[in-house]
Design an enzyme around this catalytic site. Sequence first.
Site, short mmCIF file in Angstrom:
data_model
loop_
_atom_site.label_atom_id
_atom_site.label_comp_id
_atom_site.label_asym_id
_atom_site.label_seq_id
_atom_site.Cartn_x
_atom_site.Cartn_y
_atom_site.Cartn_z
N LYS A 191 0.84 -1.10 0.22
CA LYS A 191 0.01 0.04 0.05
C LYS A 191 0.77 1.15 -0.10
O LYS A 191 1.66 1.40 0.75
CB LYS A 191 -0.80 -0.05 1.12
CG LYS A 191 -2.12 0.95 1.18
CD LYS A 191 -2.78 1.37 2.19
CE LYS A 191 -2.34 2.48 2.80
NZ LYS A 191 -3.15 3.31 3.79
N GLY B 8 -7.27 9.74 9.13
CA GLY B 8 -7.67 9.98 10.29
C GLY B 8 -8.76 11.21 10.67
O GLY B 8 -9.11 11.25 12.10
N ALA C 6 -9.24 5.81 3.66
CA ALA C 6 -9.06 7.02 4.59
C ALA C 6 -10.16 7.84 4.80
O ALA C 6 -10.87 8.25 3.92
CB ALA C 6 -7.68 8.00 4.00
N GLY C 7 -10.34 8.52 5.90
CA GLY C 7 -11.51 9.53 6.27
C GLY C 7 -12.76 8.78 6.54
O GLY C 7 -13.79 9.67 6.98
N ASN D 251 -8.97 2.68 9.35
CA ASN D 251 -8.14 2.20 10.41
C ASN D 251 -8.69 3.09 11.66
O ASN D 251 -9.48 2.70 12.66
CB ASN D 251 -6.93 2.54 10.22
CG ASN D 251 -5.78 2.16 11.50
OD1 ASN D 251 -4.54 1.86 11.35
ND2 ASN D 251 -6.42 1.88 12.64
N THR D 252 -8.74 4.42 11.63
CA THR D 252 -9.17 5.12 12.84
C THR D 252 -10.40 5.02 13.33
O THR D 252 -10.98 4.91 14.42
CB THR D 252 -8.84 6.54 12.62
OG1 THR D 252 -7.25 6.59 12.06
CG2 THR D 252 -8.85 7.48 13.85
#
Lengths: 70, 265
Positions: B107, B168, B194-195, B216-217
């Site tokens: 990635k 994040g 992301a986001g 992830n976050t």
Amino acid sequence: MNEEMTVVVNGEERQIDGSSTALDLLHSLGLDSRTVVVEVNREIVRRPALENTQLRDGDQIELVHFVGGG
Amino acid sequence: MANAAGAPADGNLTVGGHEFRSRLMVGTGKYADNATMVDAIGASGAEVVTVAVRRIDLDRTKDEGILYHLDPNKFFLLANTAGCYSAEDAIRYARLAREAGFNEFIKLEVIGDEETLLPDVEGLLEASRTLVADGFKVMAYTNDDLITALRLEDAGCSAVMPLASPIGSGLGLINPYNIRIIKRRLSVPVIVDAGVGTASDACITMEQGVDGILMNTALAAAEDPIAMGHAMKRAVEAGRLAFLAGRMPQREIAVPSSPTTGMLS
């Protein structure tokens, strides 16, 4: 007993035996060669080559592994 | 396709010739503890888990590597180049990751700015070309910009990973139009990375027709990451099914659902 030499491992100077190979260094640090990737002077040392890779005074060594990330 | 009892048929996600059983991919960073991470990932049903390449802590003040907690036989480890601010660094990290011996996927992140963590697309394209030539299967984290996405596909990337919003941030899908047009114009899988902040964000993102999501976050920073893992699994599935189902047209005036005839006089 061979003379010692100074190498830089993950940014910190370390005194190790002057005849150390890359595999010797891993063993002296208690690391399992199956879970570590070794770079010496920005060149990757593949696992089968670790035991024949003679370290030299002043070598810059990076020992990396996988950590949590996104 | 559809039958009376079942959902529409949907093939598995295939990236770079490898078939994955879930369209949801998750990161392994920022969890309060490893047990929560393992349970949250389990709840999400994700097969692909991302990992970062970092120096071993020789003083052992920190935890063991991630492989101590995640069985590489059970999960597909997707290494990232997070934290790299140049093509040269990203290539170096990618090669170290491949040497760990799990797979040839990377990635690829080449970051251009510390505050926004937005990609440096020039460095990203350069690193993509080099790594593809070197045999990597590159999944490139990028802006939601069609032209960059097309160039990454031309560079030989196995998947293009436009952001929903900054890493994040949890701001959700800011520009659905950009994501839709990237998906429509590319042949390689488009995986939004992301986001995404909560389940509705994931669902809306999948409703755009993209092939998958990486987050992830949204899990790690949820008050209950395990519950959010369950929620995200369902949201990704629901969004995918809604896309396949084809939504009703939107109108700005009401259309009655009940008959307008047969009313009492």
